[in-house]
Scaffold this active site. Structure first.
Site, PDB file in Angstrom:
ATOM      1  N   TYR A  69      -0.374  -4.917   8.094  1.00 48.25           N
ATOM      2  CA  TYR A  69      -0.387  -6.038   7.153  1.00 48.25           C
ATOM      3  C   TYR A  69       0.410  -7.259   7.566  1.00 48.25           C
ATOM      4  CZ  TYR A  69      -3.064  -3.433   3.812  1.00 48.25           C
ATOM      5  OH  TYR A  69      -4.090  -2.760   3.204  1.00 48.25           O
ATOM      6  N   HIS A 110       3.555  -8.526  -0.058  1.00 42.76           N
ATOM      7  CA  HIS A 110       3.467  -9.987   0.069  1.00 42.76           C
ATOM      8  C   HIS A 110       2.012 -10.447  -0.011  1.00 42.76           C
ATOM      9  CE1 HIS A 110       3.670 -13.823   2.475  1.00 42.76           C
ATOM     10  NE2 HIS A 110       4.614 -14.034   1.576  1.00 42.76           N
ATOM     11  N   ASP A 111       1.119  -9.750   0.697  1.00 45.06           N
ATOM     12  CA  ASP A 111      -0.312 -10.088   0.632  1.00 45.06           C
ATOM     13  C   ASP A 111      -0.831  -9.953  -0.795  1.00 45.06           C
ATOM     14  OD1 ASP A 111      -0.253 -10.485   3.363  1.00 45.06           O
ATOM     15  OD2 ASP A 111      -1.619  -8.843   3.855  1.00 45.06           O
ATOM     16  N   GLY A 170      -4.250 -11.656   7.488  1.00 43.40           N
ATOM     17  CA  GLY A 170      -5.113 -10.603   6.955  1.00 43.40           C
ATOM     18  C   GLY A 170      -4.369  -9.289   6.835  1.00 43.40           C
ATOM     19  N   GLY A 211       1.003 -10.360   9.433  1.00 41.04           N
ATOM     20  CA  GLY A 211       0.168 -11.268  10.205  1.00 41.04           C
ATOM     21  C   GLY A 211      -0.990 -11.727   9.350  1.00 41.04           C
ATOM     22  N   ASP A 230       7.324 -15.313  -1.166  1.00 39.48           N
ATOM     23  CA  ASP A 230       7.994 -15.388   0.131  1.00 39.48           C
ATOM     24  C   ASP A 230       9.436 -14.904   0.041  1.00 39.48           C
ATOM     25  OD1 ASP A 230       5.623 -16.431   1.053  1.00 39.48           O
ATOM     26  OD2 ASP A 230       6.408 -18.436   1.455  1.00 39.48           O
TER      27      ASP A 230
END
Length: 137
Positions: free
Chosen positions: A43, A63-64, A47, A45, A105
């Site tokens: 995860y 985070h995604d 995508g 990076g 973030d």
């Protein structure tokens, strides 16, 4: 033409949220976001897919998921207000979308800092073909 596109994307990242996120990561971990977290596990990076490989990769998964809940702006490009105060990251500003991105973030940077001991170099440049199981936000 492809090189110009890559340069444009990099410049956007320098001016936008990805640069700010990188500064938060450096503040909480002492590590370079680009060198340490840009292609880590399933995860960290651009995508992501599969099941997180360790607690560090789970920080990226969360985070995604957080970015996926942000409405009204593009999380990867949104510039927000924040500061570093007494070891903490403080998000500011009145815009709810920008503040939400900043919080995503901030939480991820703190997560990286709290899980430095789980960082495993074997997951750096990890092949996405090994990220086959699925996990939902």
């Amino acid at each position: 033409m492809r090189i110009l596109w890559i340069v444009a994307v990099c410049l956007i990242g320098v001016e936008g949220n990805l640069y700010q996120f990188g500064k938060m990561i450096r503040y909480k971990t002492g590590k370079s976001a680009l060198l340490s977290y840009s292609d880590y596990g399933c995860y960290c990076g651009w995508g992501g897919q599969g099941k997180p490989k360790d607690a560090t990769d789970r920080c990226c998964f969360v985070h995604d998921c957080c970015y996926g809940r942000v409405n009204g702006c593009d999380p990867k490009l949104t510039i927000y207000s924040y500061s570093f105060e007494n070891g903490d990251i403080v998000c500011g500003g009145d815009d709810s979308c920008k503040r939400a991105v900043c919080e995503c973030d901030r939480v991820a940077a703190i997560c990286f800092g709290e899980n430095l001991n789980t960082y495993d170099k074997k997951y750096k440049n990890y092949p996405s073909s090994q990220c086959t199981e699925t996990e939902q936000c």
